[in-house]
Design an enzyme around this catalytic site. Sequence first.
Site, mmCIF file in Angstrom:
data_model
loop_
_atom_site.group_PDB
_atom_site.id
_atom_site.type_symbol
_atom_site.label_atom_id
_atom_site.label_comp_id
_atom_site.label_asym_id
_atom_site.label_seq_id
_atom_site.Cartn_x
_atom_site.Cartn_y
_atom_site.Cartn_z
ATOM 1 C CG MET A 32 16.224 -6.517 19.126
ATOM 2 S SD MET A 32 14.497 -6.759 19.552
ATOM 3 C CE MET A 32 13.715 -5.713 18.364
ATOM 4 N N GLY A 33 19.521 -7.308 15.602
ATOM 5 C CA GLY A 33 19.937 -7.815 14.300
ATOM 6 C C GLY A 33 19.154 -7.186 13.167
ATOM 7 N N GLY A 38 21.406 2.478 10.064
ATOM 8 C CA GLY A 38 21.220 3.111 11.379
ATOM 9 C C GLY A 38 22.047 2.399 12.440
ATOM 10 C CG HIS A 39 21.036 -1.601 13.538
ATOM 11 N ND1 HIS A 39 20.203 -2.042 12.540
ATOM 12 C CD2 HIS A 39 20.303 -1.641 14.678
ATOM 13 C CE1 HIS A 39 19.019 -2.351 13.056
ATOM 14 N NE2 HIS A 39 19.055 -2.113 14.353
ATOM 15 C CD GLU A 150 19.290 11.961 19.326
ATOM 16 O OE1 GLU A 150 18.841 12.458 18.272
ATOM 17 O OE2 GLU A 150 20.025 12.592 20.118
ATOM 18 C CE LYS A 151 12.648 3.998 13.998
ATOM 19 N NZ LYS A 151 12.723 2.660 14.470
ATOM 20 C CG MET A 186 17.653 3.985 7.576
ATOM 21 S SD MET A 186 19.437 3.909 7.499
ATOM 22 C CE MET A 186 19.696 4.786 5.974
ATOM 23 C CB SER A 187 12.713 0.860 11.165
ATOM 24 O OG SER A 187 12.081 -0.218 11.829
ATOM 25 N NE ARG A 189 8.495 -4.023 14.619
ATOM 26 C CZ ARG A 189 9.212 -3.814 15.736
ATOM 27 N NH1 ARG A 189 10.001 -2.774 15.814
ATOM 28 N NH2 ARG A 189 9.132 -4.646 16.747
HETATM 29 P P1 AMP Z 1 16.912 -2.515 17.240
HETATM 30 O O1 AMP Z 1 17.721 -3.548 16.546
HETATM 31 O O2 AMP Z 1 15.768 -2.000 16.432
HETATM 32 O O3 AMP Z 1 16.565 -2.887 18.652
HETATM 33 O O4 AMP Z 1 17.872 -1.252 17.377
HETATM 34 C C1 AMP Z 1 19.128 -1.344 17.985
HETATM 35 C C2 AMP Z 1 19.671 0.026 18.224
HETATM 36 O O5 AMP Z 1 19.809 0.706 16.993
HETATM 37 C C3 AMP Z 1 18.748 0.878 19.105
HETATM 38 O O6 AMP Z 1 19.545 1.657 19.971
HETATM 39 C C4 AMP Z 1 18.047 1.737 18.095
HETATM 40 O O7 AMP Z 1 17.601 2.971 18.620
HETATM 41 C C5 AMP Z 1 19.144 1.951 17.079
HETATM 42 N N1 AMP Z 1 18.572 2.318 15.797
HETATM 43 C C6 AMP Z 1 17.596 1.669 15.119
HETATM 44 N N2 AMP Z 1 17.276 2.342 14.008
HETATM 45 C C7 AMP Z 1 18.045 3.451 13.991
HETATM 46 C C8 AMP Z 1 18.172 4.560 13.099
HETATM 47 N N3 AMP Z 1 17.431 4.665 12.008
HETATM 48 N N4 AMP Z 1 19.096 5.506 13.406
HETATM 49 C C9 AMP Z 1 19.843 5.426 14.530
HETATM 50 N N5 AMP Z 1 19.769 4.404 15.402
HETATM 51 C C10 AMP Z 1 18.888 3.438 15.141
#
Ligand code: AMP
Length: 281
Positions: A32-33, A38-39, A150-151, A186-187, A189
């Site tokens: 989601m950008g 992590g991404h 896996e987050k 990492m997030s 948010r």
């Molecule tokens: P999101 O943008 O939050 O929807 O995340 C996109 C992808 O990145 C999803 O597969 C998440 O599980 C992965 N992701 C987000 N944060 C992490 C992290 N800290 N470590 C590994 N993968 C992550």
Amino acid sequence: MKTRIVRELGELRSLVARWRKHGDGVAVVPTMGALHAGHLALAGAACESGDRVVVTIFVNPKQFNSPDDLARYPRTEEADAKLLAPLGVEVIYVPETGDVYPPGFATTVSVAAIGSGLEDKYRPGHFDGVATIVAKLLAMTQADRAWFGEKDYQQLMVVRTMARDLNIPVEVIGHPTMRDADGLAMSSRNARLSPQERSVAPALNAALRRAAEAIIAGARPVDAADAARHEIIAAGFRSAEYVEMRTAAALAPMATLDQPARLLAAAWLGKVRLIDNIAVD
Ligand code: AMP
């Protein structure tokens, strides 16, 4: 190699067709950008695997539970593109919401009971939104491999189940959670945490680690989870929605550590909801 930003499905499809003609594999990394390390770890691993890599950026309205969370979700497309280019990502696919959900859009992909009582309980409809958009992105990109973190462990299981059940010819690959040095997962948010909240945030992972150690040392999982919940609140979290041990394979409830397990938690820190999970084995 130059990373291309693609907004039209037709353009994406013709690029993918060209790669396939060359015999190249295709990997997709849905996001989601508001990209962080992590991404980038997912995208980097996908590139290293030798596939042509498409990173999708789409803030999917169907998977948000509150309009406020959707409105506040960070959007940083230009910075995201700069981060992805050096990794060797071929395409950043940024579809328009109107193209993804055109008028008359009527289909929902719903995966039943994967780890019920966790995210699904507190975010009703969330995984329907996730499964629907991921099914669409897999169809749009026709990827051979799809990378997930896996987050979001329950999400990874939901996507795996959906792909298997619908015979989608894709390999779903899970990548370990990337963390800041103090353990905070990492997030996107995390950017919304105040400095004070940011200093409290690592308590979530610390509590999970302590609980996992206690369980491995023989404590009852419910007691260890309870202790973790108290620890999280004592550290300054507003509330803990769940702290639970489940089987790693199917996220089924379990009372004793008799197979590989996962400790999962969600908790509110001020106005930000954080989730984390770790292996217990
Ligand atoms: P999101 O943008 O939050 O929807 O995340 C996109 C992808 O990145 C999803 O597969 C998440 O599980 C992965 N992701 C987000 N944060 C992490 C992290 N800290 N470590 C590994 N993968 C992550």
